[in-house]
Write a protein that holds these residues in place. Structure first.
Motif, short mmCIF file in Angstrom:
data_model
loop_
_atom_site.label_atom_id
_atom_site.label_comp_id
_atom_site.label_asym_id
_atom_site.label_seq_id
_atom_site.Cartn_x
_atom_site.Cartn_y
_atom_site.Cartn_z
N MET A 130 4.34 18.79 -22.46
CA MET A 130 4.83 17.84 -21.48
C MET A 130 4.24 16.46 -21.80
N THR A 131 5.07 15.45 -21.69
CA THR A 131 4.64 14.10 -22.04
C THR A 131 4.06 13.32 -20.87
N GLY A 132 4.21 13.82 -19.68
CA GLY A 132 3.72 13.10 -18.52
C GLY A 132 4.68 12.00 -18.11
N PHE A 133 4.31 11.26 -17.08
CA PHE A 133 5.14 10.16 -16.61
C PHE A 133 4.27 8.97 -16.23
N ALA A 134 4.88 7.80 -16.28
CA ALA A 134 4.16 6.58 -15.92
C ALA A 134 4.11 6.45 -14.41
N LEU A 135 2.91 6.21 -13.90
CA LEU A 135 2.71 5.93 -12.48
C LEU A 135 1.99 4.59 -12.39
N HIS A 136 2.66 3.63 -11.77
CA HIS A 136 2.09 2.30 -11.58
C HIS A 136 1.72 2.15 -10.11
N LEU A 137 0.48 1.79 -9.87
CA LEU A 137 0.00 1.57 -8.51
C LEU A 137 -0.24 0.07 -8.37
N LEU A 138 0.41 -0.53 -7.38
CA LEU A 138 0.35 -1.98 -7.18
C LEU A 138 -0.24 -2.26 -5.80
N ARG A 139 -1.34 -3.00 -5.78
CA ARG A 139 -1.90 -3.38 -4.49
C ARG A 139 -1.03 -4.48 -3.89
N HIS A 140 -0.82 -4.39 -2.60
CA HIS A 140 -0.01 -5.39 -1.91
C HIS A 140 -0.54 -6.79 -2.17
N GLY A 141 0.31 -7.78 -1.99
CA GLY A 141 -0.09 -9.17 -2.17
C GLY A 141 -0.97 -9.64 -1.03
N ALA A 142 -1.49 -10.84 -1.19
CA ALA A 142 -2.41 -11.40 -0.20
C ALA A 142 -1.77 -11.46 1.19
N PRO A 143 -2.51 -11.02 2.20
CA PRO A 143 -2.03 -11.15 3.58
C PRO A 143 -2.32 -12.56 4.09
N GLU A 144 -1.66 -12.92 5.17
CA GLU A 144 -1.88 -14.25 5.75
C GLU A 144 -3.33 -14.43 6.21
N THR A 145 -3.98 -13.34 6.60
CA THR A 145 -5.39 -13.40 7.01
C THR A 145 -6.19 -12.49 6.09
N PRO A 146 -6.64 -13.00 4.93
CA PRO A 146 -7.40 -12.15 4.01
C PRO A 146 -8.83 -11.94 4.49
N GLY A 147 -9.52 -10.98 3.88
CA GLY A 147 -10.92 -10.75 4.16
C GLY A 147 -11.22 -9.83 5.32
N LEU A 148 -10.18 -9.18 5.85
CA LEU A 148 -10.38 -8.26 6.97
C LEU A 148 -10.31 -6.82 6.48
N LEU A 149 -10.97 -5.93 7.21
CA LEU A 149 -10.83 -4.50 6.95
C LEU A 149 -9.51 -4.08 7.59
N ALA B 56 -2.99 -6.49 -7.78
CA ALA B 56 -3.47 -5.83 -9.00
C ALA B 56 -2.55 -4.67 -9.33
N LEU B 57 -2.28 -4.48 -10.61
CA LEU B 57 -1.42 -3.40 -11.09
C LEU B 57 -2.25 -2.44 -11.92
N LEU B 58 -2.28 -1.19 -11.52
CA LEU B 58 -2.99 -0.13 -12.24
C LEU B 58 -1.93 0.82 -12.80
N SER B 59 -1.90 0.98 -14.11
CA SER B 59 -0.90 1.84 -14.76
C SER B 59 -1.57 3.08 -15.33
N LEU B 60 -0.97 4.22 -15.01
CA LEU B 60 -1.51 5.52 -15.41
C LEU B 60 -0.42 6.33 -16.11
N ARG B 61 -0.84 7.25 -16.96
CA ARG B 61 0.05 8.28 -17.49
C ARG B 61 -0.40 9.56 -16.81
N VAL B 62 0.51 10.19 -16.05
CA VAL B 62 0.17 11.35 -15.22
C VAL B 62 0.77 12.61 -15.82
N TRP B 63 -0.04 13.65 -15.87
CA TRP B 63 0.42 14.97 -16.26
C TRP B 63 0.38 15.83 -15.00
#
Length: 189
Positions: A1-20, A168-175
């Motif tokens: 099996m060759t696996g598949f590409a999984l890209h995880l992208l964090r959302h863009g900046a919110p109007e009020t950054p720095g909050l939990l 931020a974009l995190l790219s993985l090869r998933v099996w």
């Protein structure tokens, strides 16, 4: 099996950054959405998923329009629920309690919040339900770290070492399989 590409992208900046911001939602900035769309260019995805929170869905909808793919919303890709801390600035949280949380988020969850193991379990289920095709998930920093734990077996110390700024974009090869695994193929801040 060759696996598949999984890209995880964090959302863009919110109007009020720095909050939990776990279950607390916040509107994304136009620049934050545009940064997410730019990161998604050329990925060759066949599946597009986003957390059900607006800060992720807005970017997912814009990406879907750009690549002509429908967006699926999945609440399992939400951020950790920070309980009583949700919506607070980090510097407003008791330093000792926050330090204990960072050191061991499963043993020391935020008051009234979610344990790390619960986040990991829902992210593992969400990954298991993905079709084995090139996919992009617009999600949150904590969910991305949980995915790295599930797929790459990184411990807590290694997970905090990842700098995952907005868009931020995190790219993985998933099996896939009974015990899915992955290899990191790229990280673009």
């Amino acid at each position: 099996m060759t696996g598949f590409a999984l890209h995880l992208l964090r959302h863009g900046a919110p109007e009020t950054p720095g909050l939990l911001m776990g279950r607390t939602d916040g509107a994304p900035t136009e620049a934050g959405i545009a940064a997410c769309v730019a990161q998604a260019k050329g990925l060759g995805i066949e599946c597009l998923v986003a957390s059900d929170l607006w800060r992720c869905r807005a970017a997912g909808e814009a990406i879907g329009s750009a690549v002509d793919l429908p967006l699926t919303s999945d609440r399992r890709w939400r951020e950790l629920d920070f309980g009583d801390w949700d919506g607070m600035a980090v510097n407003a949280v008791d330093v000792g309690a926050f330090g204990r949380f960072v050191d061991d988020p499963d043993a020391n969850p935020p008051p009234g919040g979610e344990r790390w193991s619960a986040l990991v379990a829902r992210i593992a289920a969400a990954i298991a339900d993905l079709a084995p095709v090139p996919a992009l998930v617009v999600t949150h920093g904590g969910a991305m770290r949980a995915a790295l734990h599930v797929l790459c077996s990184f411990d807590q110390r290694r997970l905090w070492a990842f700098d995952l700024p907005y868009a931020a974009l995190l790219s993985l090869r998933v099996w896939p399989g009974e015990r899915p695994s992955a290899q990191i193929v790229g990280l673009r801040p």
